[in-house]
Scaffold this motif. Structure first.
Motif, PDB file in Angstrom:
ATOM      1  N   THR A   8       2.412  13.738   0.601  1.00  0.00           N
ATOM      2  CA  THR A   8       2.367  12.599  -0.314  1.00  0.00           C
ATOM      3  C   THR A   8       2.749  11.317   0.408  1.00  0.00           C
ATOM      4  O   THR A   8       3.670  11.315   1.237  1.00  0.00           O
ATOM      5  N   VAL A   9       2.033  10.263   0.074  1.00  0.00           N
ATOM      6  CA  VAL A   9       2.373   8.932   0.565  1.00  0.00           C
ATOM      7  C   VAL A   9       2.676   8.062  -0.653  1.00  0.00           C
ATOM      8  O   VAL A   9       2.077   8.233  -1.719  1.00  0.00           O
ATOM      9  N   TYR A  10       3.620   7.145  -0.480  1.00  0.00           N
ATOM     10  CA  TYR A  10       4.089   6.321  -1.588  1.00  0.00           C
ATOM     11  C   TYR A  10       3.907   4.841  -1.272  1.00  0.00           C
ATOM     12  O   TYR A  10       3.888   4.432  -0.112  1.00  0.00           O
ATOM     13  N   LEU A  11       3.824   4.063  -2.337  1.00  0.00           N
ATOM     14  CA  LEU A  11       3.851   2.611  -2.198  1.00  0.00           C
ATOM     15  C   LEU A  11       4.806   2.075  -3.264  1.00  0.00           C
ATOM     16  O   LEU A  11       4.487   2.109  -4.450  1.00  0.00           O
ATOM     17  N   GLN A  12       5.974   1.634  -2.812  1.00  0.00           N
ATOM     18  CA  GLN A  12       6.936   1.015  -3.709  1.00  0.00           C
ATOM     19  C   GLN A  12       6.630  -0.473  -3.771  1.00  0.00           C
ATOM     20  O   GLN A  12       6.607  -1.148  -2.734  1.00  0.00           O
ATOM     21  N   MET A  13       6.409  -0.972  -4.979  1.00  0.00           N
ATOM     22  CA  MET A  13       6.036  -2.372  -5.157  1.00  0.00           C
ATOM     23  C   MET A  13       7.094  -3.061  -6.014  1.00  0.00           C
ATOM     24  O   MET A  13       7.320  -2.651  -7.157  1.00  0.00           O
ATOM     25  N   ASN A  14       7.722  -4.064  -5.451  1.00  0.00           N
ATOM     26  CA  ASN A  14       8.755  -4.828  -6.144  1.00  0.00           C
ATOM     27  C   ASN A  14       8.326  -6.281  -6.303  1.00  0.00           C
ATOM     28  O   ASN A  14       7.392  -6.749  -5.635  1.00  0.00           O
ATOM     29  N   SER A  15       9.016  -6.983  -7.183  1.00  0.00           N
ATOM     30  CA  SER A  15       8.737  -8.413  -7.404  1.00  0.00           C
ATOM     31  C   SER A  15       7.257  -8.659  -7.633  1.00  0.00           C
ATOM     32  O   SER A  15       6.655  -9.549  -7.022  1.00  0.00           O
ATOM     33  N   LEU A  16       6.681  -7.867  -8.491  1.00  0.00           N
ATOM     34  CA  LEU A  16       5.236  -7.941  -8.701  1.00  0.00           C
ATOM     35  C   LEU A  16       4.831  -9.259  -9.351  1.00  0.00           C
ATOM     36  O   LEU A  16       5.563  -9.823 -10.183  1.00  0.00           O
ATOM     37  N   LYS A  17       3.650  -9.723  -8.961  1.00  0.00           N
ATOM     38  CA  LYS A  17       3.098 -10.977  -9.436  1.00  0.00           C
ATOM     39  C   LYS A  17       1.767 -10.719 -10.116  1.00  0.00           C
ATOM     40  O   LYS A  17       1.108  -9.726  -9.812  1.00  0.00           O
ATOM     41  N   PRO A  18       1.340 -11.598 -10.999  1.00  0.00           N
ATOM     42  CA  PRO A  18       0.025 -11.400 -11.626  1.00  0.00           C
ATOM     43  C   PRO A  18      -1.101 -11.245 -10.614  1.00  0.00           C
ATOM     44  O   PRO A  18      -2.053 -10.487 -10.858  1.00  0.00           O
ATOM     45  N   GLU A  19      -0.997 -11.903  -9.479  1.00  0.00           N
ATOM     46  CA  GLU A  19      -2.048 -11.803  -8.463  1.00  0.00           C
ATOM     47  C   GLU A  19      -2.058 -10.449  -7.746  1.00  0.00           C
ATOM     48  O   GLU A  19      -2.943 -10.179  -6.936  1.00  0.00           O
ATOM     49  N   ASP A  20      -1.069  -9.600  -8.025  1.00  0.00           N
ATOM     50  CA  ASP A  20      -1.084  -8.239  -7.486  1.00  0.00           C
ATOM     51  C   ASP A  20      -1.943  -7.311  -8.348  1.00  0.00           C
ATOM     52  O   ASP A  20      -2.144  -6.145  -7.984  1.00  0.00           O
ATOM     53  N   THR A  21      -2.432  -7.800  -9.455  1.00  0.00           N
ATOM     54  CA  THR A  21      -3.278  -6.991 -10.327  1.00  0.00           C
ATOM     55  C   THR A  21      -4.548  -6.572  -9.593  1.00  0.00           C
ATOM     56  O   THR A  21      -5.274  -7.408  -9.052  1.00  0.00           O
ATOM     57  N   ALA A  22      -4.790  -5.259  -9.557  1.00  0.00           N
ATOM     58  CA  ALA A  22      -5.931  -4.723  -8.824  1.00  0.00           C
ATOM     59  C   ALA A  22      -5.972  -3.209  -9.004  1.00  0.00           C
ATOM     60  O   ALA A  22      -5.030  -2.608  -9.529  1.00  0.00           O
ATOM     61  N   VAL A  23      -7.051  -2.616  -8.538  1.00  0.00           N
ATOM     62  CA  VAL A  23      -7.105  -1.166  -8.369  1.00  0.00           C
ATOM     63  C   VAL A  23      -6.585  -0.850  -6.978  1.00  0.00           C
ATOM     64  O   VAL A  23      -7.098  -1.383  -5.981  1.00  0.00           O
ATOM     65  N   TYR A  24      -5.583  -0.002  -6.930  1.00  0.00           N
ATOM     66  CA  TYR A  24      -4.959   0.378  -5.664  1.00  0.00           C
ATOM     67  C   TYR A  24      -5.454   1.764  -5.261  1.00  0.00           C
ATOM     68  O   TYR A  24      -5.397   2.709  -6.056  1.00  0.00           O
ATOM     69  N   SER A  25      -5.902   1.863  -4.005  1.00  0.00           N
ATOM     70  CA  SER A  25      -6.429   3.126  -3.497  1.00  0.00           C
ATOM     71  C   SER A  25      -5.713   3.507  -2.217  1.00  0.00           C
ATOM     72  O   SER A  25      -5.427   2.640  -1.386  1.00  0.00           O
ATOM     73  N   CYS A  26      -5.470   4.791  -2.056  1.00  0.00           N
ATOM     74  CA  CYS A  26      -4.954   5.262  -0.782  1.00  0.00           C
ATOM     75  C   CYS A  26      -6.112   5.816   0.042  1.00  0.00           C
ATOM     76  O   CYS A  26      -7.164   6.191  -0.504  1.00  0.00           O
ATOM     77  N   ALA A  27      -5.915   5.842   1.343  1.00  0.00           N
ATOM     78  CA  ALA A  27      -6.962   6.261   2.253  1.00  0.00           C
ATOM     79  C   ALA A  27      -6.350   6.876   3.499  1.00  0.00           C
ATOM     80  O   ALA A  27      -5.199   6.587   3.831  1.00  0.00           O
ATOM     81  N   ALA A  28      -7.138   7.686   4.188  1.00  0.00           N
ATOM     82  CA  ALA A  28      -6.661   8.383   5.372  1.00  0.00           C
ATOM     83  C   ALA A  28      -7.578   8.099   6.552  1.00  0.00           C
ATOM     84  O   ALA A  28      -8.806   8.035   6.407  1.00  0.00           O
ATOM     85  N   THR A  29      -6.966   7.937   7.714  1.00  0.00           N
ATOM     86  CA  THR A  29      -7.713   7.668   8.930  1.00  0.00           C
ATOM     87  C   THR A  29      -7.027   8.313  10.117  1.00  0.00           C
ATOM     88  O   THR A  29      -5.827   8.602  10.074  1.00  0.00           O
ATOM     89  N   LEU A  30      -7.803   8.507  11.194  1.00  0.00           N
ATOM     90  CA  LEU A  30      -7.224   9.020  12.427  1.00  0.00           C
ATOM     91  C   LEU A  30      -6.998   7.892  13.441  1.00  0.00           C
ATOM     92  O   LEU A  30      -6.435   8.140  14.514  1.00  0.00           O
ATOM     93  N   SER A  31      -7.441   6.674  13.092  1.00  0.00           N
ATOM     94  CA  SER A  31      -7.277   5.547  14.009  1.00  0.00           C
ATOM     95  C   SER A  31      -6.591   4.398  13.297  1.00  0.00           C
ATOM     96  O   SER A  31      -7.007   3.991  12.215  1.00  0.00           O
TER      97      SER A  31
END
Length: 122
Positions: A78-101
């Motif tokens: 599992t990977v996490y993203l802790q988001m604090n002090s959120l702003k209206p401009e942070d509104t979005a669809v958030y996606s995780c992704a995996a890479t080898l580079s």
């Protein structure tokens, strides 16, 4: 094959916090660099953060530095993203992704989750 499933999105007031999770299937999770991206309506996909396979190295997009923290638990795949002090401009669809580079270009990421909506509004 690697499959990614995000969770933890929702509606939060400005100044609030959310923690996103990304559960990854596959025995090679620990080999992958993991990243978070976001995309708001009508905008390009934006790099948010990345973390090395060991967790010892992290990198953040400019507007996220100091507010967001990426982490991973290889024992839980599992990977996490802790988001604090959120702003209206942070509104979005958030996606995780995996890479080898290592990198911030989404084209370098081979595997993607379906995304989770984050809405920051009063």
């Amino acid at each position: 094959q690697v499959q990614l499933v995000e969770s933890g999105g929702g509606l939060v007031q400005p100044g609030g916090s959310l923690r996103l999770s990304c559960a990854v299937s596959g025995r090679t999770f620990g080999s992958y660099i993991m990243g978070w991206f976001r995309q708001a309506p009508g905008k390009e996909r934006e790099f948010v953060a990345a973390i090395s396979w060991s967790g010892s190295s992290t990198y953040y997009g400019g507007s996220m530095k100091g507010r967001f923290t990426i982490s991973r638990d290889n024992a839980k795949n599992t990977v996490y993203l802790q988001m604090n002090s959120l702003k209206p401009e942070d509104t979005a669809v958030y996606s995780c992704a995996a890479t080898l580079s290592w990198g911030v270009d989404p084209r370098n990421y081979a595997y993607w989750g379906q995304g989770t909506q984050v809405t920051v509004s009063s």
